[in-house]
Motif scaffolding. Structure first.
Motif, short mmCIF file in Angstrom:
data_model
loop_
_atom_site.label_atom_id
_atom_site.label_comp_id
_atom_site.label_asym_id
_atom_site.label_seq_id
_atom_site.Cartn_x
_atom_site.Cartn_y
_atom_site.Cartn_z
N UNK A 291 20.55 -25.85 -3.32
CA UNK A 291 20.39 -24.53 -3.93
C UNK A 291 18.96 -24.27 -4.40
N UNK A 292 18.36 -25.18 -5.18
CA UNK A 292 16.98 -24.92 -5.62
C UNK A 292 15.99 -24.77 -4.47
N UNK A 293 16.18 -25.56 -3.43
CA UNK A 293 15.29 -25.46 -2.27
C UNK A 293 15.44 -24.12 -1.57
N UNK B 199 12.35 -21.30 -1.37
CA UNK B 199 11.70 -20.94 -0.10
C UNK B 199 11.79 -19.44 0.15
N UNK B 200 12.97 -18.85 -0.04
CA UNK B 200 13.08 -17.42 0.26
C UNK B 200 12.33 -16.58 -0.77
N UNK B 201 12.33 -17.01 -2.03
CA UNK B 201 11.55 -16.29 -3.05
C UNK B 201 10.05 -16.39 -2.75
N UNK B 202 9.62 -17.55 -2.30
CA UNK B 202 8.22 -17.75 -1.94
C UNK B 202 7.83 -16.78 -0.82
N UNK B 203 8.70 -16.66 0.18
CA UNK B 203 8.40 -15.78 1.31
C UNK B 203 8.36 -14.32 0.89
N UNK C 161 12.46 -17.18 -10.56
CA UNK C 161 13.44 -17.77 -9.64
C UNK C 161 14.75 -18.09 -10.35
N UNK C 162 14.66 -18.53 -11.60
CA UNK C 162 15.87 -18.89 -12.34
C UNK C 162 16.80 -17.70 -12.53
N UNK D 99 21.99 -20.60 3.16
CA UNK D 99 21.12 -21.73 3.46
C UNK D 99 21.51 -22.96 2.67
N UNK D 100 21.85 -22.79 1.41
CA UNK D 100 22.22 -23.94 0.58
C UNK D 100 23.44 -24.65 1.15
#
Length: 403
Positions: free
Chosen positions: A151-153, A157-161, A169-170, A243-244
Motif C-alpha cells: 500500500x505505501x509503495x 509512486x502514483x502520488x509522485x507521478x 500522501x497520508x 496496484x497494492x
C-alpha cells in the motif's frame, strides 16, 4: 430476458472462491444470464475471446444514459444509496471509467503521454529509491506486507507521478481506505474532502507550475476544473488500490512456488515477463466495470439486446483453457516465450485498457524483485484471509516472516 439467472455472482460459493466459481461458470457457458454484483440481471461473459470482443466493441458502453432498460436508473439508485449529494455527481460522471467514445478519448489523450513506456522508464530510479526505503523499514518481526509495503509503495509512486506533495500522501491513504470499506456515511464527507483538496491543488499548480503531470494537465486547453479534479481522483485512487493488491497477490504466489522463485533468481531477465504472467493468474481484478449494450449484438453465439447489462469476467478469461495451456499455473517463461501476446486481459482490453500499464509493470518488477532479493525465503505466517468481494481478489492482510 425472462429465464432465471444461471448463476448468482453474490452466491457465497462464488464470493468465497471467485476464481473457482467463475471457472465453473466458464466451463458451463462462456456467455450466460446471471444475477450480477449489484443485484440486477445481465450477461456474465467469461470466455477469453468473448471478453475481448465485449471490451473492444464500441457498442458496449460504460455509460447507460439514454439506453433502453433499467441501467441508467440503476446507476442513479446506486449514487442515491451512497448518499451522493448532487454537487458530487459531475465529478463521478467525469471519471474516465464513466465515459465512452470521443469524450473518453479526449480526456485520456490529454494524459496518456505521461504513462508511456519511455516516460515511465525515467521514474525507475525514483521507484527503486522508494522500494529500498520501505524494505529498509521492514522487520525483524513478522510484518504485514500489504499494509507496510504494498500500500505505501503504490500510493507513493502514483502520488509522485501525479504531483501530490509527499506531506499529503497520508491523507490520500486515509481517503482510499474509507472508499474501499464502503460505508456510505463516511464516503460522502470523504469525497467532499478529496474534491476540495484537489481544487486547491489545481489552483496552486495554475499559479506555480511544477514538473509533474498535474501541471501539464492544468496547462491544457479544453479541460474544466471538474475534468481535472476527476482525473486526479481517478488516477490516485485507481493507481494505488489495485496496484497494492496486485503486488500482494503476486508476492504470495511466488512465496508458494519455490521453483518459479528459483528460476527468477537464476534468470532475472525474466522478471518483466513474470509480472505479466502473475497478473494473468493472480490479478487483483476479477470483474471489469459493468457495461451496457447500446445496440442488439451477438457475442459467442448469444444474442444480447440493447440495454442489457454485460459483465466481463477478466479472471475467468485469463484462465480459459481454450486460450491458455495449463491455465491455472503461473509459468514465468510463458509470456516471454509468447512475447506477452497470448491474449491476457489482466490489464483490461480495448479503449479502456489500463492507462497505467507501463507504470504498473515497472513498479511490480522493481517491488517484487527487490523483495525477493532482500528476503529470498520470505514466507506467509498464516493463510491470508480474503475480502469476499465479487470484483476482486483482495486480502485483509498478508503477514509474513522475513528471512
Amino acid at each position: 430476458m425472462s429465464s432465471e439467472p444461471v448463476v448468482d455472482v453474490r452466491d457465497p460459493a462464488v464470493l468465497g472462491d471467485p476464481m473457482g466459481g467463475y471457472d465453473r461458470v466458464l466451463a458451463e457457458s462462456p456467455v450466460c444470464w446471471a444475477r450480477l454484483p449489484g443485484g440486477e440481471e445481465g450477461w456474465l461473459v467469461t470466455g477469453s475471446a468473448e471478453v475481448r470482443a465485449v471490451l473492444s466493441d464500441p457498442a458496449v458502453r460504460n455509460d447507460p444514459t439514454g439506453l433502453p432498460g433499467p441501467g441508467a436508473q440503476a446507476q442513479e439508485e446506486m449514487f442515491l444509496a451512497l448518499g451522493t449529494p448532487p454537487e458530487h455527481l459531475p465529478y463521478l460522471r467525469a471519471s474516465l471509467l464513466s465515459l465512452d467514445g470521443a469524450e473518453h478519448t479526449r480526456l485520456r489523450r490529454g494524459i496518456s503521454h505521461a504513462f508511456g513506456a519511455a516516460r515511465v522508464e525515467t521514474l525507475r530510479p525514483r521507484v527503486q529509491e522508494i522500494v529500498d526505503g520501505l524494505l529498509d523499514g521492514l522487520g525483524p518481526a513478522p510484518v504485514d506486507l500489504l499494509e507496510e509495503y504494498a500500500y505505501p509503495l503504490a500510493m507513493a509512486v502514483v502520488c509522485e507521478l501525479v504531483g501530490v506533495p509527499e506531506a499529503d500522501w497520508k491523507d490520500w491513504y486515509r481517503w482510499g481506505k474509507v472508499l474501499v470499506e464502503g460505508d456510505p456515511a463516511r464516503i460522502t464527507p470523504t469525497l467532499g474532502e478529496m474534491f476540495a483538496y484537489c481544487h486547491a491543488l489545481v489552483d496552486q499548480r495554475r499559479a506555480e507550475p511544477r514538473a509533474d503531470l498535474l501541471s501539464e494537465v492544468v496547462a491544457q486547453d479544453g479541460l474544466t476544473d471538474v475534468d481535472i479534479v476527476a482525473l486526479v481522483v481517478f488516477l490516485v485512487l485507481a493507481g494505488h488500490e489495485t496496484m497494492a493488491h496486485m503486488l500482494s497477490n503476486a508476492a504470495l504466489a511466488l512465496m508458494r512456488d519455490p521453483a518459479q522463485r528459483e528460476l527468477l533468481r537464476a534468470e532475472p531477465s525474466l522478471w518483466p515477463a513474470a509480472v505479466r504472467e502473475l497478473v494473468r493468474t493472480d490479478g487483483p481484478v476479477q470483474l471489469a466495470r459493468l457495461r451496457y449494450a447500446a445496440t442488439d449484438l451477438e457475442v459467442g453465439g448469444v444474442k444480447i439486446k440493447a440495454g442489457d447489462a454485460v459483465q466481463a469476467v477478466l479472471g475467468a478469461a485469463n484462465r480459459d483453457p481454450a486460450q491458455f495451456g495449463c491455465p491455472h499455473h503461473a509459468d514465468v517463461r510463458r509470456q516471454a516465450e509468447h512475447g506477452g501476446r497470448e491474449g491476457s486481459v489482466g490489464f483490461g482490453w480495448g479503449p479502456h485498457f489500463c492507462l497505467g500499464v507501463a507504470l504498473a509493470k515497472v513498479e511490480a518488477e522493481i517491488a517484487l524483485r527487490s523483495l525477493f532479493d532482500r528476503f529470498p525465503a520470505v514466507t506467509p505466517v498464516t493463510e491470508p484471509a480474503w475480502v469476499p468481494r465479487p470484483r476482486g481478489r483482495h486480502r485483509v492482510a498478508l503477514e509474513v516472516k522475513l528471512r
